[in-house]
Motif scaffolding. Sequence first.
Motif, PDB file in Angstrom:
ATOM      1  N   THR A   1      -6.562   5.133   7.777  1.00 45.44           N
ATOM      2  CA  THR A   1      -6.541   4.003   8.721  1.00 45.44           C
ATOM      3  C   THR A   1      -5.874   2.788   8.098  1.00 45.44           C
ATOM      4  OG1 THR A   1      -8.557   4.782   9.802  1.00 45.44           O
ATOM      5  CG2 THR A   1      -7.969   2.456  10.113  1.00 45.44           C
ATOM      6  N   ASN A   2      -6.274   2.469   6.856  1.00 49.24           N
ATOM      7  CA  ASN A   2      -5.683   1.299   6.192  1.00 49.24           C
ATOM      8  C   ASN A   2      -4.192   1.495   5.965  1.00 49.24           C
ATOM      9  OD1 ASN A   2      -8.212   0.232   6.160  1.00 49.24           O
ATOM     10  ND2 ASN A   2      -8.452   0.167   3.935  1.00 49.24           N
ATOM     11  N   GLY A   3      -3.783   2.756   5.733  1.00 49.18           N
ATOM     12  CA  GLY A   3      -2.361   3.019   5.570  1.00 49.18           C
ATOM     13  C   GLY A   3      -1.599   2.749   6.859  1.00 49.18           C
ATOM     14  N   GLU A   4      -2.177   3.194   7.979  1.00 50.35           N
ATOM     15  CA  GLU A   4      -1.524   2.953   9.266  1.00 50.35           C
ATOM     16  C   GLU A   4      -1.475   1.465   9.586  1.00 50.35           C
ATOM     17  OE1 GLU A   4      -3.744   5.234  12.011  1.00 50.35           O
ATOM     18  OE2 GLU A   4      -2.995   7.195  11.321  1.00 50.35           O
ATOM     19  N   LEU A   5      -2.580   0.762   9.275  1.00 49.51           N
ATOM     20  CA  LEU A   5      -2.612  -0.683   9.530  1.00 49.51           C
ATOM     21  C   LEU A   5      -1.586  -1.406   8.672  1.00 49.51           C
ATOM     22  CD1 LEU A   5      -6.480  -1.322   9.745  1.00 49.51           C
ATOM     23  CD2 LEU A   5      -4.820  -1.354  11.623  1.00 49.51           C
ATOM     24  N   TYR A   6      -1.448  -0.955   7.433  1.00 50.69           N
ATOM     25  CA  TYR A   6      -0.488  -1.602   6.525  1.00 50.69           C
ATOM     26  C   TYR A   6       0.936  -1.347   7.000  1.00 50.69           C
ATOM     27  CZ  TYR A   6       2.308  -2.484   2.360  1.00 50.69           C
ATOM     28  OH  TYR A   6       3.275  -2.936   1.492  1.00 50.69           O
ATOM     29  N   GLN A   7       1.196  -0.124   7.468  1.00 54.10           N
ATOM     30  CA  GLN A   7       2.528   0.208   7.948  1.00 54.10           C
ATOM     31  C   GLN A   7       2.876  -0.570   9.222  1.00 54.10           C
ATOM     32  OE1 GLN A   7       4.837   1.978   6.440  1.00 54.10           O
ATOM     33  NE2 GLN A   7       3.472   2.501   4.697  1.00 54.10           N
ATOM     34  N   SER A   8       1.845  -0.814  10.047  1.00 52.10           N
ATOM     35  CA  SER A   8       2.081  -1.530  11.310  1.00 52.10           C
ATOM     36  C   SER A   8       2.052  -3.038  11.146  1.00 52.10           C
ATOM     37  CB  SER A   8       1.039  -1.105  12.350  1.00 52.10           C
ATOM     38  OG  SER A   8      -0.272  -1.463  11.914  1.00 52.10           O
ATOM     39  N   GLY A   9       1.703  -3.494   9.927  1.00 45.29           N
ATOM     40  CA  GLY A   9       1.685  -4.932   9.675  1.00 45.29           C
ATOM     41  C   GLY A   9       0.369  -5.603   9.990  1.00 45.29           C
ATOM     42  N   TYR A  10      -0.648  -4.822  10.368  1.00 45.79           N
ATOM     43  CA  TYR A  10      -1.957  -5.411  10.677  1.00 45.79           C
ATOM     44  C   TYR A  10      -2.926  -5.353   9.473  1.00 45.79           C
ATOM     45  CZ  TYR A  10      -0.541  -5.438  15.559  1.00 45.79           C
ATOM     46  OH  TYR A  10       0.121  -5.672  16.745  1.00 45.79           O
ATOM     47  N   GLY A  11      -2.510  -4.737   8.436  1.00 45.38           N
ATOM     48  CA  GLY A  11      -3.357  -4.646   7.254  1.00 45.38           C
ATOM     49  C   GLY A  11      -2.588  -5.039   6.014  1.00 45.38           C
ATOM     50  N   THR A  12      -3.338  -5.212   4.919  1.00 49.34           N
ATOM     51  CA  THR A  12      -2.710  -5.614   3.663  1.00 49.34           C
ATOM     52  C   THR A  12      -2.648  -4.421   2.711  1.00 49.34           C
ATOM     53  OG1 THR A  12      -4.805  -6.271   2.639  1.00 49.34           O
ATOM     54  CG2 THR A  12      -3.613  -7.939   3.941  1.00 49.34           C
TER      55      THR A  12
END
Length: 439
Positions: free
Chosen positions: A390-401
């Motif tokens: 999940t964090n990887g997807e968020l990071y790729q989409s710009g919503y995570g660090t």
Amino acid sequence: MKTEKVFLCTILISLSFPLLGAIPGNLELATLQEEVNQAILDVRDAKASRWPTVDLELSGTYMSNPLIGPITIPAGKLSLAPLTPPSDVTLYDGMESSMYDFSVNITQPLFTWGKINASVDVQEAIADAKLQELHNREKELMAEISTRAVTIISLEAISQLLKQQHSLGRELVSLASEGVASGMMLELEKLETETALQDIELAILESDYAVTEQRLNLQTLTSNQDISSYSFDEQAIEELLQLPVETLIETSISPRQASLRALSALKKATEAAKRLAKGSFYGKPDLALVMSAGYSSPNFPLSESDWSDQDAYSVTVSVGLKTTLFDGGKIANSIKRAESQQESASLDLQQARNRITQEVQQQYLLLKTSMQKIDLEQRKQTTLEQRVSTNGELYQSGYGTKEELLNAKMNLLSSQIHEHQLNIEAWSAFQTLHYLTGN
């Protein structure tokens, strides 16, 4: 006699073939093997007491100047008229220069109040105890080798996971430095991240040291350093845990177990030692047949003339009796000592059963608890893997660090490290149970 032959044959057959799963290069087992061999020789010595003892003595003497020379009566010594004797008369030719002595002594025990049989029983029991000690120690060492091998494998896996954590930690330190430079992070937070990285480095050093230490210990146990055939067998553990602890306890204290068989054999040895001491009690005579034959002559038998004409032979047959009437109470004390040793052997056997029972209960509980922890840790990893994804997807989409992604990976690696640590704990308990129960 038949039972004794079967006993000795059993031990000899056991020693004629390599022990099942024999450990190559183990000096301790080699030493125990020699002790068994020596015990077998002691059994043979004890049985040899039933047979007669034959002693042969041979001696030859030569004197260049015999002590007694010829004895003669000179002519006319007895009477001058008429001349008596008319010529020199030799009464004794003098001592021969050579003398040969031969003697054979045969001693055969006739009745010993069972002391010989008791002595044989003592040595057979000791030999059996030595053999069981050898089998028991081999089983124990095999369990230890398996434990150390799986420990090495798990520690090496932990070391690799720590190195992955170290790589992620360096990225976190780099991000912290950027955060401090941009004013988005305090210097203290950066120092805490660096400290966490140092802790990982320390853990790597400790893990590598533990692997080296385990390998050195393994070298003292066996010359075979190939551990590729060992692995953490979760299925075998689950099969063992399906058995009730009461069944494992019953199996572990079975008389068939080598450790208890060794103690039982020692108990038999003390019982036989008691019979041996009682056989020597005051007023109990030992009877033996003693036969002696001797020859003493200046003529060597069969090779010189007139050797058989001389009265140089002797043959003696006698029955000897020997008993102790009083020795200040030593024999009585030896009987009491044997009775005390017999009681001590019984107590040692009971204490061993109690210790084994307690150890089985403790190791069973430890194994069961460790496997439950492993199951929980594996469930936890499922959640952590989802968090990493999940964090990887968020990071790729710009919503995570990236920091959140790295921390999620660090948590997953920590859980995997903990699982390997639990594997070591569980495998050690499993091998201990395997050794105690023989399963």
